[in-house]
Design an enzyme around this catalytic site. Structure first.
Site, PDB file in Angstrom:
ATOM      1  N   ARG A  97      -0.734  -1.908  -7.028  1.00 40.56           N
ATOM      2  CA  ARG A  97      -1.006  -2.986  -6.059  1.00 40.56           C
ATOM      3  C   ARG A  97      -1.983  -3.986  -6.669  1.00 40.56           C
ATOM      4  NH1 ARG A  97      -1.454  -4.422  -0.483  1.00 40.56           N
ATOM      5  NH2 ARG A  97      -3.584  -4.772   0.241  1.00 40.56           N
ATOM      6  N   ARG A 107       0.856  -1.181   0.000  1.00 42.53           N
ATOM      7  CA  ARG A 107       0.000   0.000   0.000  1.00 42.53           C
ATOM      8  C   ARG A 107       0.896   1.237   0.000  1.00 42.53           C
ATOM      9  NH1 ARG A 107      -2.221  -3.444   4.054  1.00 42.53           N
ATOM     10  NH2 ARG A 107      -4.330  -4.197   3.546  1.00 42.53           N
ATOM     11  N   HIS A 152      -2.311   2.396  -5.810  1.00 40.09           N
ATOM     12  CA  HIS A 152      -3.304   1.344  -5.610  1.00 40.09           C
ATOM     13  C   HIS A 152      -3.495   0.526  -6.882  1.00 40.09           C
ATOM     14  CE1 HIS A 152      -5.767  -0.182  -2.451  1.00 40.09           C
ATOM     15  NE2 HIS A 152      -6.858  -0.199  -3.187  1.00 40.09           N
ATOM     16  N   TYR A 194     -10.257 -10.220  -6.755  1.00 38.05           N
ATOM     17  CA  TYR A 194      -9.313 -10.346  -7.867  1.00 38.05           C
ATOM     18  C   TYR A 194      -9.612 -11.536  -8.770  1.00 38.05           C
ATOM     19  CZ  TYR A 194      -6.609  -6.808  -5.509  1.00 38.05           C
ATOM     20  OH  TYR A 194      -6.217  -5.634  -4.926  1.00 38.05           O
TER      21      TYR A 194
END
Length: 292
Positions: free
Chosen positions: A235, A143, A232, A267
């Protein structure tokens, strides 16, 4: 009202380990609600019902977030004996669907990395820093806050892992790729003094805002739309591309520092084609059809 909000936020920080950004968001939501209904601690159902109209122009996800903050606040007041009733049933409950994460394709990530690597040829510290930041975001899935606040001591000399303190103060071990290790070594060799891996002026560390700016500036130089690039998003790319490569969902949960695997499961949408192919190839019925 401010005192009650302060007490509520102190409880979230102490008992639930809420992060500073989370506490700031809760404070804003509660204070804005107070501007509509007046004294939140003494508000009744009719008062809270007015918030539905005040929030009518907001997205369902924003309304849901604001309502959640208030429900938790009133639950806290009941637990503390400040109130005997909970008026939060009058708050709106919009139907929300969790948005799918934005992702970058392999070619787009490669364009960013290639540009960052090319720029290190000038030998300047800020280009070495940019490459190290990029490799850590994409190579380890950190993060933004975790990355910029890393102390120098988090980088071990004899193991390819970082010790990262994530949300709620939870520590985890994060593997560092060979590429990222090489980029970090070059950056550490030229970085200014300071206790943070990415130091800034006044003994502080690089800010999240500056990290966002640096990435968007790099995206422009790499020929990518800057609005599509952020810490982000990188990530998400880390998680998505690992899943595409066959990573186990539980392993991914650990790497990302998710407390609940339901957060990680979002995901799986990007890998639906691989999952369908896996079922078609490995399911016993598929093999039976081939044999027939």
């Amino acid at each position: 009202m401010t005192a009650r909000i302060d007490e509520f936020l102190a409880m979230l920080a102490a008992e639930r380990g809420a992060a500073a950004n989370t506490l700031s968001a809760y404070r804003r939501d509660l204070e804005h609600a107070g501007e509509v209904v007046g004294d939140l601690a003494g508000a009744d159902r009719n008062d809270l019902a007015r918030l539905g109209q005040a929030w009518s122009g907001l997205s369902p996800s924003t309304v849901a977030r604001k309502a959640s903050a208030l429900r938790q606040f009133y639950g806290f007041l009941v637990d503390e004996g400040v109130r005997t009733d909970d008026p939060s049933a009058a708050l709106p409950r919009p139907a929300t669907r969790r948005p799918l994460p934005k992702i970058l394709g392999h070619a787009q990530v490669e364009a960013l990395l290639t540009r960052a690597e090319q720029e290190t040829a000038d030998g300047k510290p800020h280009t070495a820093r940019m490459l190290a930041l990029l490799e850590m975001l994409y190579g380890s899935g950190l993060r933004a806050t975790e990355l910029v606040s890393l102390p120098l001591s988090a980088v071990p000399r004899d193991a390819p892992f970082l010790t990262v303190t994530g949300k709620g103060g939870q520590a985890r071990m994060v593997p560092v790729s060979q590429r990222a290790q090489a980029a970090l070594a070059k950056w550490i060799a030229v970085r200014p003094e300071g206790r943070f891996l990415f130091p800034s002026r006044g003994g502080k560390h690089l800010s999240r805002v500056r990290l966002f700016q640096l990435l968007k500036e790099l995206a422009v130089r790499a020929g990518l739309p800057p609005e599509k690039v952020s810490p982000h998003v990188l990530r998400h790319a880390f998680a998505t591309h690992l899943l595409e490569g066959g990573a186990d969902l539980r392993v991914l949960q650990t790497l990302l520092g998710h407390a609940d695997i339901a957060t990680t499961q979002i995901y799986t949408h990007v890998d639906s084609a691989r999952l369908v192919a896996l079922v078609n190839e490995r399911h016993p019925l598929a093999r039976a059809r081939e044999a027939g």
